[in-house]
Design a protein around this motif. Structure first.
Motif, PDB file in Angstrom:
ATOM      1  N   THR A 263     -15.779  -8.196 -18.528  1.00 43.66           N
ATOM      2  CA  THR A 263     -14.940  -8.107 -17.446  1.00 43.66           C
ATOM      3  C   THR A 263     -13.533  -7.987 -17.948  1.00 43.66           C
ATOM      4  OG1 THR A 263     -14.801 -10.563 -16.741  1.00 43.66           O
ATOM      5  CG2 THR A 263     -16.388  -9.283 -15.513  1.00 43.66           C
ATOM      6  N   SER A 264     -12.769  -7.177 -17.035  1.00 45.68           N
ATOM      7  CA  SER A 264     -11.388  -7.165 -17.342  1.00 45.68           C
ATOM      8  C   SER A 264     -10.738  -7.078 -15.911  1.00 45.68           C
ATOM      9  CB  SER A 264     -10.997  -5.871 -17.993  1.00 45.68           C
ATOM     10  OG  SER A 264     -11.377  -4.801 -17.473  1.00 45.68           O
ATOM     11  N   THR A 265      -9.269  -7.394 -15.723  1.00 47.66           N
ATOM     12  CA  THR A 265      -8.804  -7.340 -14.442  1.00 47.66           C
ATOM     13  C   THR A 265      -7.460  -6.475 -14.503  1.00 47.66           C
ATOM     14  OG1 THR A 265      -7.651  -9.667 -14.813  1.00 47.66           O
ATOM     15  CG2 THR A 265      -9.487  -9.692 -13.699  1.00 47.66           C
ATOM     16  N   THR A 266      -7.086  -6.025 -13.366  1.00 45.79           N
ATOM     17  CA  THR A 266      -5.737  -5.087 -13.258  1.00 45.79           C
ATOM     18  C   THR A 266      -5.043  -5.509 -11.703  1.00 45.79           C
ATOM     19  OG1 THR A 266      -6.901  -3.292 -11.900  1.00 45.79           O
ATOM     20  CG2 THR A 266      -6.946  -3.249 -14.490  1.00 45.79           C
ATOM     21  N   GLU A 267      -4.124  -5.159 -11.651  1.00 46.15           N
ATOM     22  CA  GLU A 267      -3.305  -5.269 -10.612  1.00 46.15           C
ATOM     23  C   GLU A 267      -2.756  -6.686 -10.313  1.00 46.15           C
ATOM     24  OE1 GLU A 267      -3.200  -2.800  -7.289  1.00 46.15           O
ATOM     25  OE2 GLU A 267      -4.764  -1.415  -8.412  1.00 46.15           O
ATOM     26  N   PHE A 268      -1.586  -7.101 -10.461  1.00 47.23           N
ATOM     27  CA  PHE A 268      -1.102  -8.453 -10.032  1.00 47.23           C
ATOM     28  C   PHE A 268       0.238  -8.252  -8.966  1.00 47.23           C
ATOM     29  CE2 PHE A 268       1.616 -12.377 -11.071  1.00 47.23           C
ATOM     30  CZ  PHE A 268       0.778 -13.102 -10.296  1.00 47.23           C
ATOM     31  N   THR A 269       1.150  -7.974  -9.722  1.00 47.33           N
ATOM     32  CA  THR A 269       2.447  -7.698  -8.750  1.00 47.33           C
ATOM     33  C   THR A 269       2.278  -6.240  -8.159  1.00 47.33           C
ATOM     34  OG1 THR A 269       3.482  -6.744 -10.560  1.00 47.33           O
ATOM     35  CG2 THR A 269       3.928  -9.018  -9.919  1.00 47.33           C
ATOM     36  N   ALA A 270       1.427  -5.217  -8.692  1.00 43.48           N
ATOM     37  CA  ALA A 270       1.321  -4.169  -8.423  1.00 43.48           C
ATOM     38  C   ALA A 270       0.513  -4.239  -7.094  1.00 43.48           C
ATOM     39  CB  ALA A 270       0.409  -2.960  -9.227  1.00 43.48           C
ATOM     40  N   ALA A 271      -0.559  -5.055  -6.931  1.00 44.22           N
ATOM     41  CA  ALA A 271      -1.073  -5.276  -5.688  1.00 44.22           C
ATOM     42  C   ALA A 271      -0.345  -5.955  -4.582  1.00 44.22           C
ATOM     43  CB  ALA A 271      -2.194  -6.139  -5.988  1.00 44.22           C
ATOM     44  N   MET A 272       0.604  -6.613  -4.924  1.00 44.78           N
ATOM     45  CA  MET A 272       1.583  -7.338  -3.929  1.00 44.78           C
ATOM     46  C   MET A 272       2.418  -6.292  -3.277  1.00 44.78           C
ATOM     47  SD  MET A 272       2.628 -10.790  -6.081  1.00 44.78           S
ATOM     48  CE  MET A 272       1.535 -11.966  -6.740  1.00 44.78           C
ATOM     49  N   LEU A 273       2.612  -5.344  -4.109  1.00 41.85           N
ATOM     50  CA  LEU A 273       3.446  -4.167  -3.559  1.00 41.85           C
ATOM     51  C   LEU A 273       2.446  -3.049  -2.777  1.00 41.85           C
ATOM     52  CD1 LEU A 273       6.101  -2.193  -3.050  1.00 41.85           C
ATOM     53  CD2 LEU A 273       5.142  -1.110  -5.254  1.00 41.85           C
ATOM     54  N   GLY A 274       1.003  -2.885  -3.404  1.00 42.26           N
ATOM     55  CA  GLY A 274       0.476  -1.816  -2.901  1.00 42.26           C
ATOM     56  C   GLY A 274      -0.067  -1.973  -1.415  1.00 42.26           C
ATOM     57  N   TRP A 275      -0.618  -3.240  -1.435  1.00 39.37           N
ATOM     58  CA  TRP A 275      -1.245  -3.403  -0.123  1.00 39.37           C
ATOM     59  C   TRP A 275      -0.177  -3.410   1.189  1.00 39.37           C
ATOM     60  CZ3 TRP A 275      -6.270  -3.887   1.758  1.00 39.37           C
ATOM     61  CH2 TRP A 275      -7.066  -3.744   0.819  1.00 39.37           C
ATOM     62  N   PRO A 276       0.981  -4.038   1.128  1.00 40.39           N
ATOM     63  CA  PRO A 276       2.043  -3.628   2.179  1.00 40.39           C
ATOM     64  C   PRO A 276       2.132  -2.168   2.481  1.00 40.39           C
ATOM     65  CG  PRO A 276       2.554  -5.562   1.002  1.00 40.39           C
ATOM     66  CD  PRO A 276       1.435  -4.891   0.249  1.00 40.39           C
ATOM     67  N   LEU A 277       2.465  -1.425   1.282  1.00 44.18           N
ATOM     68  CA  LEU A 277       2.582  -0.250   1.328  1.00 44.18           C
ATOM     69  C   LEU A 277       1.852   0.516   2.059  1.00 44.18           C
ATOM     70  CD1 LEU A 277       4.696   0.693  -1.924  1.00 44.18           C
ATOM     71  CD2 LEU A 277       5.718   0.310   0.224  1.00 44.18           C
ATOM     72  N   ARG A 278       0.468   0.418   1.795  1.00 44.05           N
ATOM     73  CA  ARG A 278      -0.734   1.229   2.169  1.00 44.05           C
ATOM     74  C   ARG A 278      -0.916   0.932   3.953  1.00 44.05           C
ATOM     75  NH1 ARG A 278      -3.157   0.551  -3.078  1.00 44.05           N
ATOM     76  NH2 ARG A 278      -3.912  -1.471  -2.505  1.00 44.05           N
ATOM     77  N   THR A 279      -0.587  -0.253   4.031  1.00 44.74           N
ATOM     78  CA  THR A 279      -0.691  -0.857   5.384  1.00 44.74           C
ATOM     79  C   THR A 279       0.326  -0.514   6.296  1.00 44.74           C
ATOM     80  OG1 THR A 279      -1.590  -3.106   4.771  1.00 44.74           O
ATOM     81  CG2 THR A 279      -0.965  -2.921   6.927  1.00 44.74           C
ATOM     82  N   PHE A 280       1.623  -0.353   5.746  1.00 41.09           N
ATOM     83  CA  PHE A 280       2.597   0.556   6.426  1.00 41.09           C
ATOM     84  C   PHE A 280       2.278   1.925   6.731  1.00 41.09           C
ATOM     85  CE2 PHE A 280       6.787   2.649   6.280  1.00 41.09           C
ATOM     86  CZ  PHE A 280       7.402   2.376   7.753  1.00 41.09           C
ATOM     87  N   GLU A 281       1.847   2.572   5.608  1.00 41.25           N
ATOM     88  CA  GLU A 281       1.320   3.911   5.950  1.00 41.25           C
ATOM     89  C   GLU A 281       0.391   4.247   7.082  1.00 41.25           C
ATOM     90  OE1 GLU A 281      -0.113   4.945   1.994  1.00 41.25           O
ATOM     91  OE2 GLU A 281       1.740   4.678   1.149  1.00 41.25           O
ATOM     92  N   ALA A 282      -0.425   3.295   7.127  1.00 39.59           N
ATOM     93  CA  ALA A 282      -1.717   3.387   8.213  1.00 39.59           C
ATOM     94  C   ALA A 282      -0.952   3.219   9.695  1.00 39.59           C
ATOM     95  CB  ALA A 282      -2.711   2.399   7.919  1.00 39.59           C
ATOM     96  N   ALA A 283       0.272   2.404   9.770  1.00 43.09           N
ATOM     97  CA  ALA A 283       0.691   2.100  10.835  1.00 43.09           C
ATOM     98  C   ALA A 283       1.633   3.058  11.511  1.00 43.09           C
ATOM     99  CB  ALA A 283       1.502   0.694  10.823  1.00 43.09           C
ATOM    100  N   VAL A 284       1.952   4.043  10.607  1.00 42.64           N
ATOM    101  CA  VAL A 284       2.951   5.204  11.294  1.00 42.64           C
ATOM    102  C   VAL A 284       2.287   6.561  11.203  1.00 42.64           C
ATOM    103  CG1 VAL A 284       5.036   3.777  10.165  1.00 42.64           C
ATOM    104  CG2 VAL A 284       3.875   5.529   9.215  1.00 42.64           C
ATOM    105  N   PRO A 285       2.738   7.416  12.124  1.00 42.09           N
ATOM    106  CA  PRO A 285       2.164   8.627  12.410  1.00 42.09           C
ATOM    107  C   PRO A 285       2.197   9.489  10.909  1.00 42.09           C
ATOM    108  CG  PRO A 285       3.790   8.474  13.969  1.00 42.09           C
ATOM    109  CD  PRO A 285       3.963   6.934  12.954  1.00 42.09           C
ATOM    110  N   PRO A 286       1.114  10.066  10.725  1.00 47.54           N
ATOM    111  CA  PRO A 286       0.647  10.781   9.393  1.00 47.54           C
ATOM    112  C   PRO A 286       1.718  11.987   9.221  1.00 47.54           C
ATOM    113  CG  PRO A 286      -1.312  10.981  10.576  1.00 47.54           C
ATOM    114  CD  PRO A 286      -0.236  10.121  11.616  1.00 47.54           C
TER     115      PRO A 286
END
Length: 332
Positions: A263-286
């Motif tokens: 196994t290997s792993t990716t995204e630590f601080t990148a996930a801490m940024l990515g998840w809020p950004l993707r959620t914000f994108e889903a909350a506002v009009p396309p």
């Protein structure tokens, strides 16, 4: 489903029709039936899935998929590419396999998913790209192909949706040819899922409440869309069945009959940024955020991913990263 009963499953033309908008009654029923929830949720998401997750089939995502693959597979095997025939399990819109084929990892492929809507989108995406792709609606715990069929089996963000992960991995090993390899990426770690979900939930609450403020109404999606997203979120809580510790995932793969497991792993601080950004994108009009925001989000994620791989990896435990990837081989 008996894995040998491949003749009971037709091609896409004869598969069940997608259910693109689940009713409140269907959602209520799905809360008590995991596999029904999987079908309804992913049918619901199918046509908008690529936009929601910024999935493309150009150089950006071709390189991303290939980088995940290269980070998981031993370097000596990369010199022998491409594999002849590949299968994507739980294909979604086909992101992983279609981009890997474009990256030269495989010549041709098959896609399967429990969701008719996802199989429809994945095969359509493959056809639009001119790739040699076929698709079937199929349960990952009973893969509808004969033993020793594929040279490679891949999946992205699929294992955590499967009730019996080890049973599915046994099916993966069964349909692989001797010496064939599997690669699964994009699976949430137990620690990573905790902080990602918390940040996502907080972002959704802040965004949907802030857009009620006078003057910010133009940033708010119509209430009907927000209500539908809330129903989808209720299903999402049902379809996400597992998180993984890398060592436990390796043990499951070995118990399923695989060798050379790692196994290997990716995204630590990148996930801490990515998840809020993707959620914000889903909350506002396309289309509201524009190209400047998209460029900021992507370049910020790339930068943090580099820091995660080259700085934090030296001090942060492997299991703290958000995504875990696993590979293994069917014994020759």
């Amino acid at each position: 489903m008996n894995p040998k009963d491949s003749d009971t499953l037709s091609d896409v033309a004869g598969d069940p029709a997608p259910t693109p908008h689940a009713t409140a009654e269907q959602v209520e029923a799905a809360l008590k039936d995991t596999k029904l929830a999987q079908i309804l949720y992913h049918d619901w998401e199918a046509e908008s899935y690529d936009d929601k997750w910024s999935i493309s089939y150009d150089k950006r995502c071709v390189d991303y998929a290939r980088n995940l693959f290269d980070a998981t597979v031993p370097p000596e095997e990369l010199r022998e590419l491409p594999y002849d025939r590949a299968l994507e399990l739980g294909c979604g819109s086909g992101f992983f396999l279609l981009n890997l084929i474009q990256a030269g990892v495989a010549r041709r492929g098959s896609v399967t998913d429990l969701s008719p809507g996802m199989v429809k989108v994945a095969t359509r995406n493959g056809q639009n790209l001119g790739l040699d792709i076929d698709g079937r609606v199929a349960d990952a715990e009973g893969v509808p192909y004969e033993d020793d069929t594929f040279d490679l089996v891949v999946g992205h963000a699929v294992l955590h949706h499967i009730p019996d992960v080890e049973k599915s991995l046994r099916e993966v090993v069964r349909v692989l040819k001797p010496g064939g390899r599997f690669v699964f990426a994009g699976e949430p770690t137990s620690v990573g899922n905790t902080y990602a979900r918390s940040l996502s939930t907080l972002t959704w609450r802040v965004a949907t409440n802030a857009t009620k403020i006078p003057g910010l109404e133009g940033w708010r999606r119509p209430q009907a869309e927000l209500d539908e997203s809330s129903r989808a979120a209720a299903l999402e809580a049902v379809v996400d069945l597992h998180t993984f510790d890398p060592d436990d995932l390796e043990r499951m793969a070995r118990s399923a009959g695989a060798v050379d497991v790692s196994t290997s792993t990716t995204e630590f601080t990148a996930a801490m940024l990515g998840w809020p950004l993707r959620t914000f994108e889903a909350a506002v009009p396309p289309g509201k955020l524009g190209w400047g925001y998209a460029k900021f989000a992507f370049t910020s994620w790339i930068g943090l991913s580099w820091i995660d791989d080259n700085v934090w990896r030296r001090v942060v435990p492997k299991g703290w990263y958000y995504n875990v990837m696993i590979t293994g081989v069917k014994p020759s």
